[in-house]
Enzyme design. Structure first.
Site, PDB file in Angstrom:
ATOM      1  N   THR A 189       4.325   2.697   5.497  1.00  0.00           N
ATOM      2  CA  THR A 189       2.928   2.260   5.600  1.00  0.00           C
ATOM      3  C   THR A 189       2.182   3.168   6.564  1.00  0.00           C
ATOM      4  O   THR A 189       2.725   3.542   7.599  1.00  0.00           O
ATOM      5  CB  THR A 189       2.791   0.793   6.081  1.00  0.00           C
ATOM      6  OG1 THR A 189       1.436   0.555   6.472  1.00  0.00           O
ATOM      7  CG2 THR A 189       3.679   0.452   7.252  1.00  0.00           C
ATOM      8  N   ASP A 229       5.866  -4.915   5.974  1.00  0.00           N
ATOM      9  CA  ASP A 229       6.641  -6.119   6.285  1.00  0.00           C
ATOM     10  C   ASP A 229       6.536  -7.209   5.224  1.00  0.00           C
ATOM     11  O   ASP A 229       7.451  -8.028   5.097  1.00  0.00           O
ATOM     12  CB  ASP A 229       6.377  -6.634   7.709  1.00  0.00           C
ATOM     13  CG  ASP A 229       4.927  -6.822   8.013  1.00  0.00           C
ATOM     14  OD1 ASP A 229       4.110  -6.727   7.077  1.00  0.00           O
ATOM     15  OD2 ASP A 229       4.601  -7.077   9.186  1.00  0.00           O
ATOM     16  N   VAL A 249      17.548   8.618  -4.363  1.00  0.00           N
ATOM     17  CA  VAL A 249      18.100   8.993  -5.673  1.00  0.00           C
ATOM     18  C   VAL A 249      19.190  10.061  -5.504  1.00  0.00           C
ATOM     19  O   VAL A 249      20.301   9.937  -6.046  1.00  0.00           O
ATOM     20  CB  VAL A 249      16.976   9.481  -6.625  1.00  0.00           C
ATOM     21  CG1 VAL A 249      17.564  10.049  -7.909  1.00  0.00           C
ATOM     22  CG2 VAL A 249      16.013   8.339  -6.930  1.00  0.00           C
ATOM     23  N   ASP A 265       2.460  -0.496  11.579  1.00  0.00           N
ATOM     24  CA  ASP A 265       2.421  -1.857  12.145  1.00  0.00           C
ATOM     25  C   ASP A 265       3.717  -2.634  11.938  1.00  0.00           C
ATOM     26  O   ASP A 265       3.705  -3.850  11.808  1.00  0.00           O
ATOM     27  CB  ASP A 265       1.224  -2.627  11.543  1.00  0.00           C
ATOM     28  CG  ASP A 265       1.329  -2.771  10.031  1.00  0.00           C
ATOM     29  OD1 ASP A 265       2.179  -2.091   9.417  1.00  0.00           O
ATOM     30  OD2 ASP A 265       0.565  -3.561   9.462  1.00  0.00           O
ATOM     31  N   ASP A 320      -0.118   2.279   8.408  1.00  0.00           N
ATOM     32  CA  ASP A 320      -0.630   1.500   9.543  1.00  0.00           C
ATOM     33  C   ASP A 320       0.255   1.551  10.793  1.00  0.00           C
ATOM     34  O   ASP A 320      -0.205   1.201  11.885  1.00  0.00           O
ATOM     35  CB  ASP A 320      -0.805   0.023   9.145  1.00  0.00           C
ATOM     36  CG  ASP A 320      -1.715  -0.159   7.947  1.00  0.00           C
ATOM     37  OD1 ASP A 320      -2.547   0.730   7.695  1.00  0.00           O
ATOM     38  OD2 ASP A 320      -1.590  -1.193   7.258  1.00  0.00           O
ATOM     39  N   ARG A 357      -5.503  -2.012   8.850  1.00  0.00           N
ATOM     40  CA  ARG A 357      -5.458  -3.463   8.633  1.00  0.00           C
ATOM     41  C   ARG A 357      -5.712  -4.177   9.956  1.00  0.00           C
ATOM     42  O   ARG A 357      -6.758  -3.983  10.540  1.00  0.00           O
ATOM     43  CB  ARG A 357      -4.107  -3.874   8.041  1.00  0.00           C
ATOM     44  CG  ARG A 357      -4.194  -5.133   7.181  1.00  0.00           C
ATOM     45  CD  ARG A 357      -2.842  -5.577   6.714  1.00  0.00           C
ATOM     46  NE  ARG A 357      -2.256  -4.722   5.721  1.00  0.00           N
ATOM     47  CZ  ARG A 357      -2.347  -4.938   4.409  1.00  0.00           C
ATOM     48  NH1 ARG A 357      -2.971  -5.982   3.953  1.00  0.00           N
ATOM     49  NH2 ARG A 357      -1.792  -4.109   3.556  1.00  0.00           N
ATOM     50  N   GLY A 405       0.836  -1.210   0.000  1.00  0.00           N
ATOM     51  CA  GLY A 405       0.000   0.000   0.000  1.00  0.00           C
ATOM     52  C   GLY A 405       0.862   1.249   0.000  1.00  0.00           C
ATOM     53  O   GLY A 405       1.830   1.331   0.746  1.00  0.00           O
ATOM     54  N   ARG A 416       0.962  -5.024  -5.356  1.00  0.00           N
ATOM     55  CA  ARG A 416       1.101  -6.206  -4.507  1.00  0.00           C
ATOM     56  C   ARG A 416       1.312  -7.360  -5.493  1.00  0.00           C
ATOM     57  O   ARG A 416       0.376  -7.789  -6.152  1.00  0.00           O
ATOM     58  CB  ARG A 416      -0.136  -6.394  -3.635  1.00  0.00           C
ATOM     59  CG  ARG A 416      -0.300  -5.254  -2.628  1.00  0.00           C
ATOM     60  CD  ARG A 416      -1.134  -5.660  -1.443  1.00  0.00           C
ATOM     61  NE  ARG A 416      -1.125  -4.612  -0.413  1.00  0.00           N
ATOM     62  CZ  ARG A 416      -2.080  -3.693  -0.278  1.00  0.00           C
ATOM     63  NH1 ARG A 416      -3.116  -3.694  -1.068  1.00  0.00           N
ATOM     64  NH2 ARG A 416      -2.005  -2.783   0.683  1.00  0.00           N
TER      65      ARG A 416
HETATM   66  P1  ADP Z   1       3.160  -4.535   2.724  1.00  0.00           P
HETATM   67  O1  ADP Z   1       4.531  -4.573   2.158  1.00  0.00           O
HETATM   68  O2  ADP Z   1       2.519  -3.176   2.736  1.00  0.00           O
HETATM   69  O3  ADP Z   1       3.028  -5.282   4.024  1.00  0.00           O
HETATM   70  P2  ADP Z   1       2.093  -6.740   1.335  1.00  0.00           P
HETATM   71  O4  ADP Z   1       2.012  -7.614   2.521  1.00  0.00           O
HETATM   72  O5  ADP Z   1       0.956  -6.786   0.398  1.00  0.00           O
HETATM   73  O6  ADP Z   1       2.246  -5.237   1.688  1.00  0.00           O
HETATM   74  O7  ADP Z   1       3.400  -7.104   0.562  1.00  0.00           O
HETATM   75  C1  ADP Z   1       3.848  -6.346  -0.534  1.00  0.00           C
HETATM   76  C2  ADP Z   1       4.540  -7.228  -1.496  1.00  0.00           C
HETATM   77  O8  ADP Z   1       5.675  -7.851  -0.885  1.00  0.00           O
HETATM   78  C3  ADP Z   1       3.716  -8.405  -1.973  1.00  0.00           C
HETATM   79  O9  ADP Z   1       2.845  -8.093  -3.000  1.00  0.00           O
HETATM   80  C4  ADP Z   1       4.783  -9.325  -2.474  1.00  0.00           C
HETATM   81  O10 ADP Z   1       5.264  -8.897  -3.718  1.00  0.00           O
HETATM   82  C5  ADP Z   1       5.867  -9.131  -1.437  1.00  0.00           C
HETATM   83  N1  ADP Z   1       5.758 -10.168  -0.408  1.00  0.00           N
HETATM   84  C6  ADP Z   1       4.823 -10.290   0.533  1.00  0.00           C
HETATM   85  N2  ADP Z   1       5.001 -11.383   1.291  1.00  0.00           N
HETATM   86  C7  ADP Z   1       6.088 -11.985   0.802  1.00  0.00           C
HETATM   87  C8  ADP Z   1       6.809 -13.175   1.141  1.00  0.00           C
HETATM   88  N3  ADP Z   1       6.409 -13.968   2.139  1.00  0.00           N
HETATM   89  N4  ADP Z   1       7.906 -13.466   0.436  1.00  0.00           N
HETATM   90  C9  ADP Z   1       8.301 -12.681  -0.575  1.00  0.00           C
HETATM   91  N5  ADP Z   1       7.665 -11.538  -0.934  1.00  0.00           N
HETATM   92  C10 ADP Z   1       6.581 -11.194  -0.275  1.00  0.00           C
HETATM   93  O1  F6P Z   2      -1.647  -1.184   4.589  1.00  0.00           O
HETATM   94  C1  F6P Z   2      -2.262   0.010   4.223  1.00  0.00           C
HETATM   95  C2  F6P Z   2      -3.752  -0.187   4.047  1.00  0.00           C
HETATM   96  O2  F6P Z   2      -4.324   1.065   3.652  1.00  0.00           O
HETATM   97  C3  F6P Z   2      -4.473  -0.770   5.252  1.00  0.00           C
HETATM   98  O3  F6P Z   2      -4.737   0.183   6.244  1.00  0.00           O
HETATM   99  C4  F6P Z   2      -5.718  -1.317   4.595  1.00  0.00           C
HETATM  100  O4  F6P Z   2      -6.212  -2.407   5.332  1.00  0.00           O
HETATM  101  C5  F6P Z   2      -5.232  -1.771   3.253  1.00  0.00           C
HETATM  102  O5  F6P Z   2      -3.998  -1.108   3.009  1.00  0.00           O
HETATM  103  C6  F6P Z   2      -6.180  -1.494   2.124  1.00  0.00           C
HETATM  104  O6  F6P Z   2      -5.663  -2.045   0.974  1.00  0.00           O
HETATM  105  P1  F6P Z   2      -6.269  -1.776  -0.479  1.00  0.00           P
HETATM  106  O7  F6P Z   2      -5.717  -0.455  -0.932  1.00  0.00           O
HETATM  107  O8  F6P Z   2      -5.766  -2.913  -1.272  1.00  0.00           O
HETATM  108  O9  F6P Z   2      -7.755  -1.737  -0.355  1.00  0.00           O
END
Ligand code: ADP
Ligand code: F6P
Length: 320
Positions: A125, A103, A24, A129, A127, A171, A11, A72
């Site tokens: 993020t 994460d 950069v 979190d 959040d 989230r 996100g 994602r």
């Molecule tokens: P955030 O990074 O905000 O927590 P996501 O959990 O959706 O958001 O993860 C972002 C991207 O990181 C995912 O779309 C994927 O490309 C990569 N990713 C997530 N989990 C894993 C994992 N277990 N191993 C490798 N890449 C991951």
């Molecule tokens: O992680 C950021 C966040 O905005 C969360 O607060 C929320 O649960 C989620 O992403 C929403 O994701 P999407 O933009 O895919 O609806």
């Protein structure tokens, strides 16, 4: 390192652009080539990237979203996807990557590092979190946006003697809800981290305040709790107070970053490049007690952090 990449993943969050700018600019000033990788790990796999220079990041420090776009990328959760990412780095001679995200994004950075492409994660993020950090890029802007939006809702809530039950993002985490709840003086705040009893923690509290003359109410519900519409209906039924459910939604994720987000993002971007310059990867940049630190990604991913119970108790005591 002579050539590094930078990407934003997961996100988007206000302040990501300020971090990209810092990466950069610092990279260029240290004599590196900096490649902007589009749409997170998807762009890495697809080779969707371009060389950036000092001017590619002009006039972005004040902009929300991310000029590199975000995604994602499900493919990157699989070994085959990670291998494609490693191959793409080899093909484009990218020696290290700065990954700005949450994460999930750090797990990808860990896997790439393991595959021989040193990565440094920057927490971006709304959040807040991420366990190793007190503070993530975008959190402050988001809190201020929520506060402003709720202040607007409050005007109409007050005019109609209503209750507004407002759901905020986060989230599975309640940091946004707790701090925004305090900032708007919410009568009740529901968080996923703490058990709650609707009868006692919402209805009874509102009843008590009604007896002291209060006629309009704001209730903040964290996204991880949900049930916002149902709660509004219950309040209406049990207390006879006309209620509206408001789900703030993605407005919370946009907008111009606050000063704090811009400054922290700049510091974190700079630190990430300093690490890669020394050939150090598999790290996450973090902020703890106002200090910029960095941790091993494995260590960072295994950490836990808890929400401040004292702050929550204080909020309840003074918002009655
Ligand atoms: P955030 O990074 O905000 O927590 P996501 O959990 O959706 O958001 O993860 C972002 C991207 O990181 C995912 O779309 C994927 O490309 C990569 N990713 C997530 N989990 C894993 C994992 N277990 N191993 C490798 N890449 C991951
Ligand atoms: O992680 C950021 C966040 O905005 C969360 O607060 C929320 O649960 C989620 O992403 C929403 O994701 P999407 O933009 O895919 O609806």
């Amino acid at each position: 390192m002579k050539k590094i990449g930078v990407l934003t993943s997961g996100g988007d969050a206000p302040g990501m652009n300020a971090a990209v700018r810092a990466v950069v600019r610092a990279g260029c000033e240290k004599g590196m080539e900096v490649i902007g990788i589009k749409r997170g790990y998807q762009g890495l796999i697809n080779g969707d990237m371009e060389l950036m220079d000092l001017r590619s990041v002009s006039d972005i420090i004040n902009r929300g979203g991310t000029i590199l776009y975000s995604a994602r990328c499900l493919e990157f959760k699989e070994q085959a996807g990670i291998q494609k990412g490693i191959d793409s780095c080899r093909e484009h001679e990218i020696e290290g990557i700065v990954v700005i995200g949450g994460d999930g994004s750090f797990r990808g950075a860990r896997d790439l590092s393991l595959g021989g492409i040193p990565c440094v994660g920057i927490p971006g993020t709304i959040d807040n979190d991420i366990a190793c950090c007190d503070y993530t890029i975008g959190y402050d802007t988001c809190l201020n946006t929520i506060m402003e939006m709720v202040d607007r809702v409050r005007d109409t809530t007050e005019s109609h003697d209503r209750c507004s039950v407002i759901e905020v993002m986060g989230r599975r985490a309640g940091y946004l809800a707790l701090n925004a709840g305090i900032a708007v003086g919410a009568t009740a705040i529901l968080l996923p981290e703490f058990d709650y009893d609707i009868e006692k923690d919402v209805i009874e509290r509102m009843r008590r305040t009604q007896k002291t003359g209060k006629r309009h109410f704001i209730v903040i519900v964290a996204e991880g709790v949900g049930g916002t519409e149902e709660l509004a209906r219950k309040i209406e039924k049990e207390l006879g107070v006309e209620s509206r459910a408001v789900i703030l939604g993605h407005v919370q994720r946009g907008g111009t970053p606050t000063c704090r987000d811009r400054v922290v993002a700049s510091q974190m971007g700079y630190r990430a490049v300093q690490l890669l310059e020394k050939g150090i990867g598999n790290r996450v940049v973090a902020m703890q007690h106002e200090q910029i630190l960095d941790f091993d990604i494995y260590e960072a991913l295994s950490m836990t952090k808890s929400i401040d119970k004292e702050l929550y108790d204080m909020a309840l005591e003074i918002s009655i």
